[in-house]
Design a protein around this motif. Structure first.
Motif: not given
Length: 168
Positions: A28-30, A58-59, A85-90, A121-124
């Motif tokens: 699962a992705k954060p 939003l997530p 979303l994945g590209a931004l996350r990465d 991102l996740g808990n950060r």
């Protein structure tokens, strides 16, 4: 100049290539949540530069943007795909956003231009304020804080699709 823009395009391309080419572990992705804004007294009506804005991602990928135009604020809603979303996350991870200082550049009293990014991102969670680009930023090292924050900002700024908002 054009060489400078080419270098930025190459940097953004390299980061996105690394991010998009990373193997998917299947886990699962954060969750990613972004709040961003650009503000300056010189971006508010009746000034000719356009425009101050606020953005909230939003997530779930739901994106809300509010741009302050001369005839009032305009709010729009859209939906990002999982790949966007994945590209931004990465990008956030590859550029070590959470290791950036909270202030990049120097606040200029006469303009007061502030690019603010709050990313979870996740808990950060971390907030960075980018002020007018430092004069020496174009000669900064490849992964300097200024270049890293610029690429993250550019990825966020690309979410504003209204062509009337010209300030980057």
């Amino acid at each position: 100049g054009s060489g400078f823009r080419r270098n930025i395009v190459l940097l953004v391309s390299a980061v996105l290539t690394l991010a998009l080419g990373a193997p998917d572990s299947g886990s699962a992705k954060p969750e990613l949540e972004i709040r961003a804004s650009i503000y300056s007294i010189n971006l508010l009506p009746p000034e000719s530069r356009c425009c101050a804005f606020k953005l909230h991602l939003l997530p779930s990928g739901a994106l809300t943007t509010t741009i302050t135009f001369k005839n009032g604020p305009v709010t729009s809603h859209s939906q990002l795909s999982e790949s966007e979303l994945g590209a931004l996350r990465d990008t956030v991870v590859a550029l070590r956003f959470f290791d950036l200082p909270k202030d990049v550049g120097v606040f200029a009293e006469e303009d007061g231009l502030e690019h603010r990014m709050q990313i979870r991102l996740g808990n950060r969670s971390h907030t960075v304020a980018l002020y007018d680009w430092p004069d020496e930023w174009s000669t900064a090292t490849y992964m300097s804080p200024t270049r890293r924050v610029y690429v993250v900002w550019s990825a966020i700024r690309a979410l504003i699709k209204d062509t009337r908002a010209t300030v980057r």
